[in-house]
Write a protein that holds these residues in place. Structure first.
Motif, PDB file in Angstrom:
ATOM      1  N   ASN A 242     -44.455   3.170  -2.731  1.00 34.08           N
ATOM      2  CA  ASN A 242     -44.685   2.379  -3.941  1.00 34.08           C
ATOM      3  C   ASN A 242     -43.912   1.066  -3.929  1.00 34.08           C
ATOM      4  OD1 ASN A 242     -42.094   3.311  -4.238  1.00 34.08           O
ATOM      5  ND2 ASN A 242     -42.363   4.096  -6.328  1.00 34.08           N
ATOM      6  N   HIS A 243     -43.147   0.830  -2.843  1.00 35.73           N
ATOM      7  CA  HIS A 243     -42.413  -0.429  -2.697  1.00 35.73           C
ATOM      8  C   HIS A 243     -42.124  -0.652  -1.224  1.00 35.73           C
ATOM      9  CE1 HIS A 243     -39.723  -3.729  -3.805  1.00 35.73           C
ATOM     10  NE2 HIS A 243     -38.878  -3.251  -2.903  1.00 35.73           N
ATOM     11  N   GLY A 244     -42.350  -1.853  -0.734  1.00 39.63           N
ATOM     12  CA  GLY A 244     -42.129  -2.150   0.675  1.00 39.63           C
ATOM     13  C   GLY A 244     -43.337  -1.821   1.534  1.00 39.63           C
ATOM     14  N   THR A 245     -43.125  -1.813   2.845  1.00 35.34           N
ATOM     15  CA  THR A 245     -44.211  -1.578   3.801  1.00 35.34           C
ATOM     16  C   THR A 245     -43.842  -0.425   4.738  1.00 35.34           C
ATOM     17  OG1 THR A 245     -43.301  -3.223   5.345  1.00 35.34           O
ATOM     18  CG2 THR A 245     -44.950  -3.984   3.750  1.00 35.34           C
ATOM     19  N   VAL A 246     -44.862   0.321   5.151  1.00 34.58           N
ATOM     20  CA  VAL A 246     -44.684   1.446   6.069  1.00 34.58           C
ATOM     21  C   VAL A 246     -45.433   1.142   7.360  1.00 34.58           C
ATOM     22  CG1 VAL A 246     -45.013   3.920   6.448  1.00 34.58           C
ATOM     23  CG2 VAL A 246     -44.480   3.066   4.146  1.00 34.58           C
ATOM     24  N   THR A 247     -44.727   1.264   8.491  1.00 37.30           N
ATOM     25  CA  THR A 247     -45.321   0.991   9.807  1.00 37.30           C
ATOM     26  C   THR A 247     -45.121   2.194  10.704  1.00 37.30           C
ATOM     27  OG1 THR A 247     -44.769  -1.359   9.561  1.00 37.30           O
ATOM     28  CG2 THR A 247     -45.383  -0.597  11.752  1.00 37.30           C
ATOM     29  N   ILE A 248     -46.194   2.631  11.358  1.00 36.10           N
ATOM     30  CA  ILE A 248     -46.124   3.732  12.323  1.00 36.10           C
ATOM     31  C   ILE A 248     -46.535   3.184  13.684  1.00 36.10           C
ATOM     32  CG2 ILE A 248     -46.945   6.023  12.946  1.00 36.10           C
ATOM     33  CD1 ILE A 248     -47.513   6.545  10.016  1.00 36.10           C
ATOM     34  N   LEU A 249     -45.613   3.226  14.640  1.00 32.67           N
ATOM     35  CA  LEU A 249     -45.875   2.704  15.978  1.00 32.67           C
ATOM     36  C   LEU A 249     -46.553   3.757  16.845  1.00 32.67           C
ATOM     37  CD1 LEU A 249     -42.498   0.828  16.616  1.00 32.67           C
ATOM     38  CD2 LEU A 249     -44.620  -0.076  15.650  1.00 32.67           C
ATOM     39  N   SER A 250     -46.989   3.327  18.027  1.00 35.15           N
ATOM     40  CA  SER A 250     -47.699   4.235  18.931  1.00 35.15           C
ATOM     41  C   SER A 250     -46.799   5.347  19.461  1.00 35.15           C
ATOM     42  CB  SER A 250     -48.287   3.441  20.106  1.00 35.15           C
ATOM     43  OG  SER A 250     -47.259   2.745  20.798  1.00 35.15           O
ATOM     44  N   ASN A 251     -45.492   5.124  19.491  1.00 36.44           N
ATOM     45  CA  ASN A 251     -44.566   6.174  19.954  1.00 36.44           C
ATOM     46  C   ASN A 251     -44.151   7.112  18.824  1.00 36.44           C
ATOM     47  OD1 ASN A 251     -42.929   4.503  18.460  1.00 36.44           O
ATOM     48  ND2 ASN A 251     -41.397   4.193  20.050  1.00 36.44           N
ATOM     49  N   LYS A 252     -44.877   7.060  17.707  1.00 42.51           N
ATOM     50  CA  LYS A 252     -44.673   7.930  16.543  1.00 42.51           C
ATOM     51  C   LYS A 252     -43.349   7.660  15.815  1.00 42.51           C
ATOM     52  CE  LYS A 252     -47.667  11.826  17.705  1.00 42.51           C
ATOM     53  NZ  LYS A 252     -47.760  13.296  17.794  1.00 42.51           N
ATOM     54  N   THR A 253     -42.894   6.422  15.879  1.00 37.04           N
ATOM     55  CA  THR A 253     -41.738   6.014  15.078  1.00 37.04           C
ATOM     56  C   THR A 253     -42.237   5.403  13.778  1.00 37.04           C
ATOM     57  OG1 THR A 253     -40.396   5.578  17.045  1.00 37.04           O
ATOM     58  CG2 THR A 253     -39.696   4.550  14.986  1.00 37.04           C
ATOM     59  N   CYS A 254     -41.824   5.980  12.661  1.00 31.94           N
ATOM     60  CA  CYS A 254     -42.217   5.486  11.345  1.00 31.94           C
ATOM     61  C   CYS A 254     -41.063   4.679  10.757  1.00 31.94           C
ATOM     62  CB  CYS A 254     -42.574   6.647  10.414  1.00 31.94           C
ATOM     63  SG  CYS A 254     -43.018   6.120   8.740  1.00 31.94           S
ATOM     64  N   THR A 255     -41.343   3.453  10.329  1.00 30.57           N
ATOM     65  CA  THR A 255     -40.337   2.578   9.736  1.00 30.57           C
ATOM     66  C   THR A 255     -40.795   2.143   8.355  1.00 30.57           C
ATOM     67  OG1 THR A 255     -39.679   1.756  11.920  1.00 30.57           O
ATOM     68  CG2 THR A 255     -38.999   0.460  10.004  1.00 30.57           C
ATOM     69  N   TRP A 256     -39.962   2.402   7.392  1.00 33.19           N
ATOM     70  CA  TRP A 256     -40.226   1.994   6.000  1.00 33.19           C
ATOM     71  C   TRP A 256     -39.277   0.837   5.678  1.00 33.19           C
ATOM     72  CZ3 TRP A 256     -38.589   5.294   1.172  1.00 33.19           C
ATOM     73  CH2 TRP A 256     -39.038   4.652   0.005  1.00 33.19           C
ATOM     74  N   THR A 257     -39.845  -0.347   5.504  1.00 34.40           N
ATOM     75  CA  THR A 257     -39.064  -1.545   5.195  1.00 34.40           C
ATOM     76  C   THR A 257     -39.052  -1.746   3.685  1.00 34.40           C
ATOM     77  OG1 THR A 257     -39.727  -2.535   7.307  1.00 34.40           O
ATOM     78  CG2 THR A 257     -38.781  -4.005   5.651  1.00 34.40           C
ATOM     79  N   ILE A 258     -37.891  -1.575   3.081  1.00 35.78           N
ATOM     80  CA  ILE A 258     -37.772  -1.626   1.624  1.00 35.78           C
ATOM     81  C   ILE A 258     -37.292  -2.990   1.153  1.00 35.78           C
ATOM     82  CG2 ILE A 258     -36.613  -0.598  -0.380  1.00 35.78           C
ATOM     83  CD1 ILE A 258     -36.304   1.971   1.291  1.00 35.78           C
ATOM     84  N   GLY A 259     -36.363  -3.595   1.875  1.00 36.91           N
ATOM     85  CA  GLY A 259     -35.790  -4.866   1.436  1.00 36.91           C
ATOM     86  C   GLY A 259     -34.692  -4.626   0.414  1.00 36.91           C
ATOM     87  N   ARG A 260     -34.977  -4.943  -0.848  1.00 37.20           N
ATOM     88  CA  ARG A 260     -34.029  -4.697  -1.940  1.00 37.20           C
ATOM     89  C   ARG A 260     -34.577  -3.619  -2.874  1.00 37.20           C
ATOM     90  NH1 ARG A 260     -32.098 -10.752  -3.941  1.00 37.20           N
ATOM     91  NH2 ARG A 260     -31.331 -11.498  -1.904  1.00 37.20           N
ATOM     92  N   ILE A 261     -33.661  -2.908  -3.526  1.00 39.12           N
ATOM     93  CA  ILE A 261     -34.065  -1.897  -4.497  1.00 39.12           C
ATOM     94  C   ILE A 261     -34.500  -2.596  -5.786  1.00 39.12           C
ATOM     95  CG2 ILE A 261     -33.312   0.082  -5.878  1.00 39.12           C
ATOM     96  CD1 ILE A 261     -33.396   0.772  -2.965  1.00 39.12           C
ATOM     97  N   PRO A 262     -35.742  -2.389  -6.250  1.00 41.80           N
ATOM     98  CA  PRO A 262     -36.178  -3.034  -7.500  1.00 41.80           C
ATOM     99  C   PRO A 262     -35.489  -2.393  -8.707  1.00 41.80           C
ATOM    100  CG  PRO A 262     -37.868  -1.547  -6.682  1.00 41.80           C
ATOM    101  CD  PRO A 262     -36.800  -1.576  -5.632  1.00 41.80           C
TER     102      PRO A 262
END
Length: 411
Positions: free
Chosen positions: A320-340
């Motif tokens: 519900n905030h930020g972006t979610v990226t899943i790479l081909s090696n199955k690493t999931c990264t959730w980039t939040i930045g700042r807490i709203p």
């Protein structure tokens, strides 16, 4: 006395070999080391059938030193750390390609940093006067002239001085000295949300452009919190031992004055609450991230990453905030930045297991990243920075920042 240094890639390939004494060390020692690598992964000092080995790993590169004689192990390990720092500074990073592309400069640096097995010149500012850092112009000239050497014909001005880390008489129209407290927080949170470990690894980094031969003293408001200190050679140990004051003649330019640890901290600035439930071949994931204790400054660059288990065939995750990226090696990264301020960031979704699996038997470890400018979470504070002889037009500045190191939330 070190007899040989090897640089190994993460696949075990010998990228560089530097023999330091008349006694030649055979490369077969690297094959023995790599065959036993899993057993020795966390050991800095290893006794092989023929040699004592010292290892240090930095950015996927293994620095391996060998000797057949008794010597202080900390000296060998510290020297390998200095070599890694200098190479990273010269090459703008540290990886296999950079070392192979600049192997001549690496050899030249090792020639100056160690002599007949004993550490000699390890100060980056002095090495820069002796060996020019690589750049496009120098590479073009080496191709045109056929001279690939970057070694200066003259010794650095401070080579014969009692303070070899500093030029003899630098002059500046504007005198500046800046101090940075740079800290990394290492923390482990267990499956019950309890803080198992929380400590700070910090560095006091300085940038000095001062005329002449300055003598500085730096004092802290609360030096008692510091543990495991390591000092630059310029620091006089007696004033620190008696009064916890850093007294030193600084190198010219940027350098690391000291490093330290602050252990047994009670809290972290962020909390992470993961929940994973699995049934009938499907896993439901929910992760909440929020501020646990307000440090008084904005928490920035917040990220959360984890390795999706290999038994997961597909993943459908959103936030519900930020972006979610899943790479081909199955690493999931959730980039939040700042807490709203108006909502708590939440990552949720489902993981589909491979056919035949009903439940997830391996839970991931969540790795947290963040950065806080303007504050040292260890509580360390600089009280004052004094110069015995104050030059004209002097500017002093202090900064602090804390970032996440190895911050793991386990299930």
């Amino acid at each position: 006395m070190l007899q040989c240094i090897f640089l190994l890639s993460d696949s075990g390939e010998v990228m560089l070999e530097k023999q330091l004494t008349g006694h030649r060390v055979d490369r077969s020692i690297c094959d023995w080391f790599w065959d036993q690598a899993d057993s020795f992964k966390s050991l800095p000092v290893i006794a092989s059938p023929t040699h004592y080995l010292f290892q240090m790993v930095r950015d996927g590169i293994t620095f391996l030193a060998c000797t057949q004689v008794e010597m202080p192990p900390l000296m060998a390990i510290e020297f390998l750390c200095r070599v890694a720092d200098v190479l990273s500074d010269y090459l703008g990073g540290l990886n296999e390609d950079l070392i192979k592309d600049n192997f001549i400069i690496v050899y030249e640096l090792l020639d100056e940093m160690i002599d007949n097995g004993f550490p000699l010149t390890t100060e980056p500012n002095i090495l820069r006067e002796m060996i020019a850092p690589p750049n496009l112009v120098s590479k073009m000239l080496s191709v045109v002239t056929g001279n690939a050497s970057n070694v200066s014909d003259t010794l650095p001005s401070g080579a014969g001085s009692c303070v070899p880390w500093r030029p003899t008489d630098p002059k500046y129209s504007s005198n500046e000295v800046y101090v940075d407290l740079v800290e990394e927080m290492d923390a482990i949170v267990n499956r019950d949300g309890e803080l198992v470990k929380c400590e700070i690894y910090g560095q006091v980094q300085m940038s000095s452009q001062l005329t002449g031969f300055p003598d500085l003293t730096l004092s802290f408001a609360n030096p008692s919190v510091l543990e495991d200190m390591r000092f630059h050679p310029c620091v006089r140990f007696r004033p620190w031992e008696s009064h916890q004051v850093l007294s030193f003649v600084p190198p010219d330019g940027q350098f690391k004055l000291m490093s330290y640890r602050v252990k047994k901290l009670k809290n972290t600035p962020l909390y992470v609450k993961p929940q994973i439930t699995s049934d009938s071949g499907t896993c439901r994931v929910s992760v909440l991230v929020g501020i646990r204790s307000d440090p008084g400054k904005t928490i920035e660059s917040i990220t959360l990453s984890f390795q999706i288990p290999h038994c997961v065939s597909s993943a459908d995750l959103s936030s519900n905030h930020g972006t979610v990226t899943i790479l081909s090696n199955k690493t999931c990264t959730w980039t939040i930045g700042r807490i709203p301020s108006d909502k708590t960031p939440c990552l949720s979704g489902t993981l589909a297991l491979e056919t035949g699996l009903e439940r997830l038997h391996v839970n991931p470890t969540f790795k947290v990243g963040f950065k806080i400018m303007g504050i040292a979470l260890s509580g360390l504070r600089i009280e004052k920075l004094d110069l015995k002889t104050i030059p004209p037009r002097l500017y002093k500045g202090f900064r602090a920042q804390t970032r996440a190191g190895e911050f793991d939330v386990r299930l």
